[in-house]
Scaffold this motif. Structure first.
Motif, PDB file in Angstrom:
ATOM      1  N   ALA A 104       0.834  -1.207   0.000  1.00 30.50           N
ATOM      2  CA  ALA A 104       0.000   0.000   0.000  1.00 30.50           C
ATOM      3  C   ALA A 104       0.870   1.258   0.000  1.00 30.50           C
ATOM      4  CB  ALA A 104      -0.937   0.004   1.207  1.00 30.50           C
ATOM      5  N   LEU A 105       1.965   1.232   0.743  1.00 28.74           N
ATOM      6  CA  LEU A 105       2.879   2.380   0.761  1.00 28.74           C
ATOM      7  C   LEU A 105       3.588   2.546  -0.583  1.00 28.74           C
ATOM      8  CD1 LEU A 105       4.358   2.121   4.356  1.00 28.74           C
ATOM      9  CD2 LEU A 105       2.808   3.873   3.469  1.00 28.74           C
ATOM     10  N   LEU A 106       3.877   1.446  -1.245  1.00 32.97           N
ATOM     11  CA  LEU A 106       4.470   1.534  -2.578  1.00 32.97           C
ATOM     12  C   LEU A 106       3.483   2.142  -3.572  1.00 32.97           C
ATOM     13  CD1 LEU A 106       6.428  -1.839  -2.723  1.00 32.97           C
ATOM     14  CD2 LEU A 106       7.406   0.467  -2.832  1.00 32.97           C
ATOM     15  N   VAL A 107       2.196   1.815  -3.415  1.00 32.57           N
ATOM     16  CA  VAL A 107       1.190   2.451  -4.274  1.00 32.57           C
ATOM     17  C   VAL A 107       1.180   3.946  -4.011  1.00 32.57           C
ATOM     18  CG1 VAL A 107      -1.251   2.632  -4.864  1.00 32.57           C
ATOM     19  CG2 VAL A 107      -0.258   0.389  -4.409  1.00 32.57           C
ATOM     20  N   ARG A 108       1.252   4.327  -2.749  1.00 31.48           N
ATOM     21  CA  ARG A 108       1.260   5.760  -2.405  1.00 31.48           C
ATOM     22  C   ARG A 108       2.470   6.453  -3.022  1.00 31.48           C
ATOM     23  NH1 ARG A 108       0.917  10.032  -2.655  1.00 31.48           N
ATOM     24  NH2 ARG A 108       0.459  11.645  -1.153  1.00 31.48           N
ATOM     25  N   ASP A 109       3.613   5.788  -3.000  1.00 35.62           N
ATOM     26  CA  ASP A 109       4.814   6.328  -3.634  1.00 35.62           C
ATOM     27  C   ASP A 109       4.617   6.426  -5.148  1.00 35.62           C
ATOM     28  OD1 ASP A 109       7.459   7.340  -3.469  1.00 35.62           O
ATOM     29  OD2 ASP A 109       8.307   5.365  -3.904  1.00 35.62           O
ATOM     30  N   LEU A 110       3.998   5.424  -5.740  1.00 35.34           N
ATOM     31  CA  LEU A 110       3.710   5.445  -7.165  1.00 35.34           C
ATOM     32  C   LEU A 110       2.782   6.614  -7.505  1.00 35.34           C
ATOM     33  CD1 LEU A 110       4.327   3.596  -9.684  1.00 35.34           C
ATOM     34  CD2 LEU A 110       2.040   2.675  -9.324  1.00 35.34           C
ATOM     35  N   MET A 111       1.808   6.865  -6.642  1.00 38.58           N
ATOM     36  CA  MET A 111       0.897   7.989  -6.839  1.00 38.58           C
ATOM     37  C   MET A 111       1.668   9.311  -6.846  1.00 38.58           C
ATOM     38  SD  MET A 111      -2.125   6.539  -4.359  1.00 38.58           S
ATOM     39  CE  MET A 111      -3.084   8.035  -4.260  1.00 38.58           C
ATOM     40  N   PHE A 112       2.605   9.441  -5.926  1.00 39.95           N
ATOM     41  CA  PHE A 112       3.442  10.642  -5.864  1.00 39.95           C
ATOM     42  C   PHE A 112       4.161  10.874  -7.193  1.00 39.95           C
ATOM     43  CE2 PHE A 112       7.649  12.476  -5.375  1.00 39.95           C
ATOM     44  CZ  PHE A 112       7.396  13.649  -4.672  1.00 39.95           C
ATOM     45  N   TRP A 113       4.834   9.833  -7.681  1.00 35.03           N
ATOM     46  CA  TRP A 113       5.605   9.982  -8.913  1.00 35.03           C
ATOM     47  C   TRP A 113       4.696  10.166 -10.118  1.00 35.03           C
ATOM     48  CZ3 TRP A 113      10.094  11.772  -8.399  1.00 35.03           C
ATOM     49  CH2 TRP A 113      10.848  11.460  -7.271  1.00 35.03           C
ATOM     50  N   PHE A 114       3.508   9.577 -10.083  1.00 34.69           N
ATOM     51  CA  PHE A 114       2.555   9.759 -11.167  1.00 34.69           C
ATOM     52  C   PHE A 114       2.172  11.235 -11.280  1.00 34.69           C
ATOM     53  CE2 PHE A 114      -0.396   7.405 -13.938  1.00 34.69           C
ATOM     54  CZ  PHE A 114      -1.214   8.441 -14.345  1.00 34.69           C
ATOM     55  N   VAL A 115       1.806  11.831 -10.154  1.00 34.17           N
ATOM     56  CA  VAL A 115       1.418  13.243 -10.146  1.00 34.17           C
ATOM     57  C   VAL A 115       2.605  14.113 -10.556  1.00 34.17           C
ATOM     58  CG1 VAL A 115       0.669  15.160  -8.676  1.00 34.17           C
ATOM     59  CG2 VAL A 115      -0.443  12.921  -8.492  1.00 34.17           C
ATOM     60  N   ARG A 116       3.774  13.819 -10.032  1.00 31.44           N
ATOM     61  CA  ARG A 116       4.971  14.594 -10.367  1.00 31.44           C
ATOM     62  C   ARG A 116       5.226  14.554 -11.873  1.00 31.44           C
ATOM     63  NH1 ARG A 116       9.920  15.939  -7.605  1.00 31.44           N
ATOM     64  NH2 ARG A 116       8.591  16.244  -5.807  1.00 31.44           N
ATOM     65  N   ASN A 117       5.124  13.368 -12.473  1.00 26.10           N
ATOM     66  CA  ASN A 117       5.338  13.251 -13.912  1.00 26.10           C
ATOM     67  C   ASN A 117       4.222  13.931 -14.703  1.00 26.10           C
ATOM     68  OD1 ASN A 117       7.822  11.835 -14.087  1.00 26.10           O
ATOM     69  ND2 ASN A 117       6.787   9.971 -13.463  1.00 26.10           N
ATOM     70  N   GLY A 118       3.019  13.925 -14.158  1.00 29.45           N
ATOM     71  CA  GLY A 118       1.899  14.576 -14.827  1.00 29.45           C
ATOM     72  C   GLY A 118       2.073  16.083 -14.947  1.00 29.45           C
ATOM     73  N   LYS A 119       2.893  16.659 -14.091  1.00 28.46           N
ATOM     74  CA  LYS A 119       3.164  18.096 -14.137  1.00 28.46           C
ATOM     75  C   LYS A 119       4.255  18.455 -15.140  1.00 28.46           C
ATOM     76  CE  LYS A 119       1.675  18.821  -9.385  1.00 28.46           C
ATOM     77  NZ  LYS A 119       2.097  19.187  -8.022  1.00 28.46           N
ATOM     78  N   ASN A 120       4.913  17.457 -15.681  1.00 26.61           N
ATOM     79  CA  ASN A 120       5.963  17.667 -16.672  1.00 26.61           C
ATOM     80  C   ASN A 120       5.298  17.752 -18.049  1.00 26.61           C
ATOM     81  OD1 ASN A 120       7.944  17.200 -18.672  1.00 26.61           O
ATOM     82  ND2 ASN A 120       9.209  16.021 -17.254  1.00 26.61           N
TER      83      ASN A 120
END
Length: 172
Positions: free
Chosen positions: A124-140
């Motif tokens: 579950a924490l890895l999913v949360r980390d994946l969510m972080f990077w997903f949003v970060r990449n979405g801003k690029n």
């Protein structure tokens, strides 16, 4: 002495020309460094897939759910690369229905000796980390056409399903 100096000079010349390797990113059609945010997303996705595979092997009653989660992740990345619609996450919503069970992670881990509690919590924490990077990449701007809010929608439910499984395992 002369040979050592020559070898050293050649070595220094070659070393000064060395550069860190890069990779061709199929999502952005750019050349990326290995420390790019894109790379971090895929590393996290890989670690999550490994965690889900272990859970599939160790948590028999939920084995098919973990397998579907891995298929969902694979389909999600495929949709990002091919610019297609994200795979359905309806099964993740169904796994997340019912009473809200989320609790303090540390307290949950303290109350249980079942190793699956730690494993599902970690996933579950890895999913949360994946969510972080997903949003970060979405801003690029070069990645935003793949990392869209529409493709993001299933990830919170994936996290919730894993948290709820962890909570339920901790109570047994």
């Amino acid at each position: 002495m002369f040979i050592a100096t020559t070898v050293h000079q050649i070595y220094m010349a070659e070393e000064s020309q060395l550069k860190f390797p890069t990779f061709d990113c199929v999502i952005s059609n750019t050349v990326e460094d290995y420390d790019s945010e894109m790379e971090r997303f895929f590393l996290t996705r890989g670690r999550l897939s490994i965690a889900l595979a272990r859970l599939r092997n160790n948590d028999g009653p939920w084995s098919q759910h973990y397998e579907r989660m891995m298929s969902y992740l694979s389909g999600l990345v495929g949709s990002m690369v091919e610019q297609k619609e994200a795979p359905s996450h309806e099964f993740l919503i169904e796994l997340s229905l019912g009473e809200e069970l989320e609790d303090d992670t540390t307290q949950r881990l303290l109350r249980s000796r079942n190793p699956l509690v730690a494993d599902t919590t970690e996933a579950a924490l890895l999913v949360r980390d994946l969510m972080f990077w997903f949003v970060r990449n979405g801003k690029n701007p070069t990645l935003s056409s793949s990392f869209t809010p529409e493709r993001f929608q299933g990830l919170p439910f994936l996290r919730l399903a894993l948290v709820y499984r962890s909570v339920n395992l901790s109570k047994s």
